[in-house]
Design a protein around this motif. Structure first.
Motif, mmCIF file in Angstrom:
data_model
loop_
_atom_site.group_PDB
_atom_site.id
_atom_site.type_symbol
_atom_site.label_atom_id
_atom_site.label_comp_id
_atom_site.label_asym_id
_atom_site.label_seq_id
_atom_site.Cartn_x
_atom_site.Cartn_y
_atom_site.Cartn_z
ATOM 1 N N LEU A 20 7.969 6.693 -5.633
ATOM 2 C CA LEU A 20 7.750 5.281 -5.324
ATOM 3 C C LEU A 20 6.995 4.573 -6.446
ATOM 4 N N GLY A 21 6.325 5.345 -7.308
ATOM 5 C CA GLY A 21 5.697 4.722 -8.475
ATOM 6 C C GLY A 21 6.750 4.096 -9.373
ATOM 7 N N LEU A 25 9.813 9.832 4.577
ATOM 8 C CA LEU A 25 9.143 8.618 4.125
ATOM 9 C C LEU A 25 9.120 7.613 5.265
ATOM 10 N N HIS A 26 7.934 7.128 5.594
ATOM 11 C CA HIS A 26 7.772 6.093 6.611
ATOM 12 C C HIS A 26 7.412 4.788 5.916
ATOM 13 N N VAL A 27 8.081 3.729 6.321
ATOM 14 C CA VAL A 27 7.843 2.414 5.704
ATOM 15 C C VAL A 27 7.579 1.393 6.803
ATOM 16 N N ARG A 71 4.248 8.642 2.428
ATOM 17 C CA ARG A 71 5.149 9.645 1.838
ATOM 18 C C ARG A 71 4.625 11.037 2.160
ATOM 19 N N HIS A 72 5.549 11.900 2.622
ATOM 20 C CA HIS A 72 5.162 13.264 2.999
ATOM 21 C C HIS A 72 5.725 14.309 2.050
ATOM 22 N N ALA A 73 6.335 13.894 0.934
ATOM 23 C CA ALA A 73 6.895 14.837 -0.039
ATOM 24 C C ALA A 73 6.855 14.187 -1.414
ATOM 25 N N LEU A 96 0.837 -1.184 0.000
ATOM 26 C CA LEU A 96 0.000 0.000 0.000
ATOM 27 C C LEU A 96 0.884 1.251 0.000
ATOM 28 N N GLY A 97 0.492 2.210 -0.805
ATOM 29 C CA GLY A 97 1.215 3.471 -0.849
ATOM 30 C C GLY A 97 0.297 4.629 -0.514
ATOM 31 N N LEU A 98 0.640 5.393 0.522
ATOM 32 C CA LEU A 98 -0.160 6.541 0.939
ATOM 33 C C LEU A 98 0.672 7.817 0.787
#
Length: 339
Positions: free
Chosen positions: A122-123, A102-104, A115-117, A38-40
């Motif tokens: 990440l795509g 970036l938090h993972v 992701r905050h920026a 999941l990517g947010l």
């Protein structure tokens, strides 16, 4: 608007039909015996809490994700890893390093990124892994490796930008220009910030490699992580060298500025002395010319009752007195080095 950018389940490294929403992602992964990814992007607090509830994330990790502005770090909560990365890009027009966050979260059967920026992309990481299903089939650790690799690769343009600016500063130091202290100081701040973002990566990667046997990380992935570690070490070394160079440059600039100030003071002193000598010369000649003028002025007075007006030697004596006084004063001023 939901911050969920991508929500996929992979089985044997290949993408399967996407889950309906975040809350069904882990259930779909378990049913298919696969991995959820999941990517947010800039999620709200409610969305982070929904993610935490779905994947049973540790409260301390969730608290860090909610607060943001974390330093780069790696923490393990049971069978879940929490990784904070500080991606960076260099703004050459502003001579400034722009940092993201970036938090993972990496679990046994899921990866969740917050992701905050804009950076990193990440795509691109996802597309790269989807084109290498043999790598993606190695599980969540493969996704973490690819993310780490992307972040470290994006440090290379930052290093190049900082190096170019340092080269320009070194040229400016010795070209006779004015002080560049402000530019050195500002660039040093950027280097220190970059060092704080990159230096923890070395210890993080080393910790991952130390735990690879315990957590049965694929051997090929271990080799890939060592490659990322090598790149991170090079970045850390270069950044440390940049900091040392800028500290030396600041010292050199201060020395050159002091030298320029001393040279200016010396020039002003020499100019003052030269001006003083000129004043002396002018004053001396003024005194020399004043003596005969004084004599001539006295004898030019039109008074009937003046001594020696009828004396035959009065005129030559006055001339001799004028010349004699002039030569006497000239000799005096020569001895005193006024002339």
């Amino acid at each position: 608007m939901m911050a969920l950018i991508d929500n996929a389940v992979y089985v044997d490294g290949r993408r399967t039909p996407d889950p309906a929403d975040l809350r069904t992602a882990q259930e779909a992964a378990r049913e298919r015996d696969g991995m959820a990814w999941l990517g947010l992007y800039r999620p709200s607090a409610e969305e982070i809490r929904a993610l935490a509830a779905e994947f049973a994330l540790h409260p301390l990790a969730v608290e860090d994700a909610l607060k943001g502005h974390q330093r780069a770090k790696l923490e393990r909560y049971g069978d879940t890893l929490f990784v904070v990365l500080r991606p960076a890009r260099y703004r050459d027009d502003e001579e400034r390093v722009e940092f993201g966050e970036l938090h993972v979260f990496v679990g046994p059967d899921f990866v969740a990124t917050i992701r905050h920026a804009e950076a990193p992309d990440l795509g691109r990481v996802r597309r790269r892994l989807e084109q290498a299903p043999h790598l993606l089939a190695r599980g969540p650790e493969a996704v973490l490796y690819a993310i780490l690799d992307e972040v470290v690769d994006q440090y290379a343009p930052v290093v190049a930008g900082l190096e170019q600016d340092i080269d320009e500063i070194e040229d400016q130091l010795f070209d006779g220009a004015t002080s560049v202290s402000r530019r050195i100081y500002d660039l040093a701040r950027e280097v220190i910030g970059f060092q704080r973002a990159t230096q923890p990566l070395v210890a993080m990667l080393q910790a991952l490699l130390r735990g690879s046997e315990k957590y049965r990380v694929d051997e090929e992935l271990q080799r890939s992580l060592r490659d990322v570690l090598d790149h991170a070490l090079r970045v850390a070394d270069r950044t440390g060298a940049f900091r040392a160079i800028l500290e030396n440059a600041l010292t050199v600039d201060a020395t050159l500025a002091a030298q320029r100030q001393n040279d200016e003071m010396r020039r002003m002193t020499e100019a003052g002395l030269a001006q003083n000598e000129e004043v002396k010369r002018i004053s001396a000649w003024a005194a020399i010319l004043f003596a005969p003028t004084l004599v001539g002025t006295v004898y030019g007075m039109n008074f009937e009752q003046m001594p020696e007006l009828s004396w035959a030697y009065g005129y030559p004596l006055a001339l001799a007195l004028m010349v004699g006084l002039g030569f006497a004063l000239w000799g005096l001023f020569r001895r005193r080095r006024w002339l």
